[in-house]
Design a protein around this motif. Structure first.
Motif, PDB file in Angstrom:
ATOM      1  N   THR A   5      60.276 -73.758  27.786  1.00 42.46           N
ATOM      2  CA  THR A   5      60.537 -74.713  28.845  1.00 42.46           C
ATOM      3  C   THR A   5      61.343 -75.889  28.314  1.00 42.46           C
ATOM      4  O   THR A   5      60.955 -76.533  27.355  1.00 42.46           O
ATOM      5  N   GLU A   6      62.457 -76.183  28.946  1.00 43.72           N
ATOM      6  CA  GLU A   6      63.305 -77.263  28.467  1.00 43.72           C
ATOM      7  C   GLU A   6      62.807 -78.613  28.948  1.00 43.72           C
ATOM      8  O   GLU A   6      62.292 -78.765  30.045  1.00 43.72           O
ATOM      9  N   GLY A 133      65.559 -64.270  27.299  1.00 42.11           N
ATOM     10  CA  GLY A 133      64.410 -63.761  28.031  1.00 42.11           C
ATOM     11  C   GLY A 133      63.248 -64.736  27.997  1.00 42.11           C
ATOM     12  O   GLY A 133      63.278 -65.760  27.303  1.00 42.11           O
ATOM     13  N   ASP A 134      62.203 -64.402  28.745  1.00 40.18           N
ATOM     14  CA  ASP A 134      61.028 -65.257  28.841  1.00 40.18           C
ATOM     15  C   ASP A 134      60.035 -64.953  27.729  1.00 40.18           C
ATOM     16  O   ASP A 134      60.157 -63.964  27.008  1.00 40.18           O
ATOM     17  N   ASP A 135      59.026 -65.811  27.618  1.00 38.53           N
ATOM     18  CA  ASP A 135      57.952 -65.503  26.684  1.00 38.53           C
ATOM     19  C   ASP A 135      56.952 -64.564  27.367  1.00 38.53           C
ATOM     20  O   ASP A 135      56.973 -64.335  28.576  1.00 38.53           O
ATOM     21  N   LEU A 136      56.080 -63.997  26.546  1.00 38.43           N
ATOM     22  CA  LEU A 136      55.146 -62.981  27.044  1.00 38.43           C
ATOM     23  C   LEU A 136      54.150 -63.573  28.024  1.00 38.43           C
ATOM     24  O   LEU A 136      53.714 -62.888  28.961  1.00 38.43           O
ATOM     25  N   ASN A 247      62.556 -59.790  24.191  1.00 36.10           N
ATOM     26  CA  ASN A 247      64.000 -59.670  24.341  1.00 36.10           C
ATOM     27  C   ASN A 247      64.369 -58.671  25.436  1.00 36.10           C
ATOM     28  O   ASN A 247      63.497 -58.119  26.115  1.00 36.10           O
ATOM     29  N   ARG A 248      65.652 -58.437  25.603  1.00 32.38           N
ATOM     30  CA  ARG A 248      66.122 -57.597  26.712  1.00 32.38           C
ATOM     31  C   ARG A 248      65.665 -56.146  26.594  1.00 32.38           C
ATOM     32  O   ARG A 248      65.713 -55.388  27.562  1.00 32.38           O
ATOM     33  N   VAL A 253      58.877 -60.595  19.996  1.00 31.80           N
ATOM     34  CA  VAL A 253      59.478 -61.359  18.902  1.00 31.80           C
ATOM     35  C   VAL A 253      58.554 -62.541  18.606  1.00 31.80           C
ATOM     36  O   VAL A 253      58.362 -63.406  19.461  1.00 31.80           O
ATOM     37  N   LEU A 254      57.968 -62.588  17.410  1.00 30.00           N
ATOM     38  CA  LEU A 254      57.001 -63.626  17.083  1.00 30.00           C
ATOM     39  C   LEU A 254      57.693 -64.920  16.686  1.00 30.00           C
ATOM     40  O   LEU A 254      58.671 -64.909  15.934  1.00 30.00           O
ATOM     41  N   ILE A 255      57.173 -66.040  17.185  1.00 29.03           N
ATOM     42  CA  ILE A 255      57.692 -67.355  16.822  1.00 29.03           C
ATOM     43  C   ILE A 255      56.548 -68.236  16.331  1.00 29.03           C
ATOM     44  O   ILE A 255      55.383 -67.830  16.352  1.00 29.03           O
ATOM     45  N   ASP A 256      56.888 -69.451  15.892  1.00 26.15           N
ATOM     46  CA  ASP A 256      55.909 -70.384  15.311  1.00 26.15           C
ATOM     47  C   ASP A 256      55.110 -69.687  14.212  1.00 26.15           C
ATOM     48  O   ASP A 256      53.880 -69.620  14.252  1.00 26.15           O
ATOM     49  N   ILE A 257      55.821 -69.212  13.219  1.00 29.58           N
ATOM     50  CA  ILE A 257      55.242 -68.326  12.211  1.00 29.58           C
ATOM     51  C   ILE A 257      54.794 -69.042  10.942  1.00 29.58           C
ATOM     52  O   ILE A 257      54.316 -68.393  10.011  1.00 29.58           O
ATOM     53  N   GLU A 258      54.911 -70.370  10.884  1.00 28.42           N
ATOM     54  CA  GLU A 258      54.601 -71.075   9.646  1.00 28.42           C
ATOM     55  C   GLU A 258      53.156 -70.900   9.201  1.00 28.42           C
ATOM     56  O   GLU A 258      52.843 -71.051   8.016  1.00 28.42           O
TER      57      GLU A 258
END
Length: 346
Positions: A5-6, A133-136, A247-248, A253-258
């Protein structure tokens, strides 16, 4: 929180964030001078780093991560400094986690640039792929049936991570560098952490304070039922559906992986059960240690009370949302007590 969300257009430098010119300089390092930066939007959801979408004159986009004290909303005095739950922020943790996931074939945004030079901006930053694309979380709300294949692929990725084990436990970088936590056990770390979170929550909420001793007894009882373990799987650490982009091709796709670490997989699944709700059925491996899971579920609830309340001590902007997380998990924590009906137990 939905990290896709922007916020308001442009860059908010009130907390020392990067200027548009600084981000343009980093983009030129990757894409060259022929690709012009025409827009920057800060994305909502980051509490430990700044996340910005860059838009270029050819219609392409990229994401910038910025790690700095001014982009981190967590009060410095409240951050865990050591062990598996050390504050999950920083370019070193990000790069180590990305390398490990990439080696295992687990999809995460491609990295274009990881810059520690601080020539462009007085903080570490990275430019990564902007996955279209959107998040899950959003997709599950609108078309859960259509996410069946994506959820199956996410379950496969989690299984790949689970099978990648280590004798030590802790964040990926120290474990793979031979600096894993050797003293104690995962359950001991969680036990001590849960008691700390209970003390924090009791100091801030009267309902928790009224039953603090009973909750301490429940923590002890659940922890005592857990048997020792010698191997630990790879876990994301905070894998909600908002931390999975799609993705399309329907690929997760995993994010915030720290926060990626070697730990008991039941810790991951305690969080998955909370965050995915009814959709967790697609991710349930069916062969978890149920006693360990029950203990970690209570500890996770307390973490989700203490953490948000601590974050609200600072100037985190989305205060109603964070207060809502704390309130929901206060109720769920109280439902863990033996006097609650069995249908309400975690």
């Amino acid at each position: 929180m939905n990290p896709r969300t922007e916020g308001e257009a442009g860059v908010d430098t009130a907390r020392g964030g990067p200027t548009r010119a600084q981000l343009a300089g980093a983009a030129r390092t990757v894409f060259g001078a022929e690709r012009g930066l025409v827009g920057v939007s800060r994305l909502r959801g980051g509490s430990k780093k700044g996340v910005y979408r860059l838009t270029f004159d050819d219609g392409g986009t990229a994401i910038a991560y910025v790690w700095s004290e001014t982009e981190d909303y967590w009060p410095e005095e409240s951050r865990d400094l050591d062990g598996p739950f050390a504050h999950a922020s920083g370019i070193d943790l990000f790069e180590a986690a990305h390398r490990r996931l990439e080696a295992l074939g687990v999809r995460t945004p491609r990295v274009y640039l990881a810059d520690r030079s601080r020539r462009q901006h007085p903080a570490d930053l990275a430019l990564v792929e902007d996955v279209p694309g959107d998040d899950l979380e959003t997709l599950l709300q609108h078309d859960p049936h259509g996410m069946k294949a994506t959820m199956a692929r996410l379950a496969e990725a989690l299984e790949v991570m689970r099978r990648h084990t280590a004798a030590g436990f802790g964040k990926v970088a120290p474990v793979e560098g031979g600096r894993a936590v050797q003293d104690g056990s995962c359950e001991q770390v969680v036990y001590e952490r849960a008691l700390g979170h209970l003390a924090e929550a009791a100091a801030r909420d009267g309902r928790i304070a009224a039953v603090r001793d009973r909750l301490a007894d429940e923590i002890h009882e659940r922890a005592a039922a857990v048997r020792p373990r010698s191997r630990h799987g790879l876990v994301h650490g905070e894998l909600g559906p908002d931390h999975v982009l799609v993705n399309r091709h329907g690929e997760p796709v995993l994010i915030d992986i720290e926060g990626l670490m070697f730990f008991d997989v039941e810790w991951e699944h305690a969080f998955l059960r909370i965050r995915f709700g009814e959709h967790y059925r697609w991710l349930d491996s069916g062969d978890l240690d149920q006693r360990r899971l029950a203990f970690y579920a209570l500890a996770m609830r307390l973490s989700l009370v203490a953490g948000p309340l601590r974050l609200l001590d600072g100037d985190f902007p989305d205060r109603d949302f964070m207060a809502g997380i704390a309130e929901h998990n206060i109720r769920e924590t109280l439902a863990c007590l033996p006097s609650a009906g069995p249908e309400d137990r975690v």
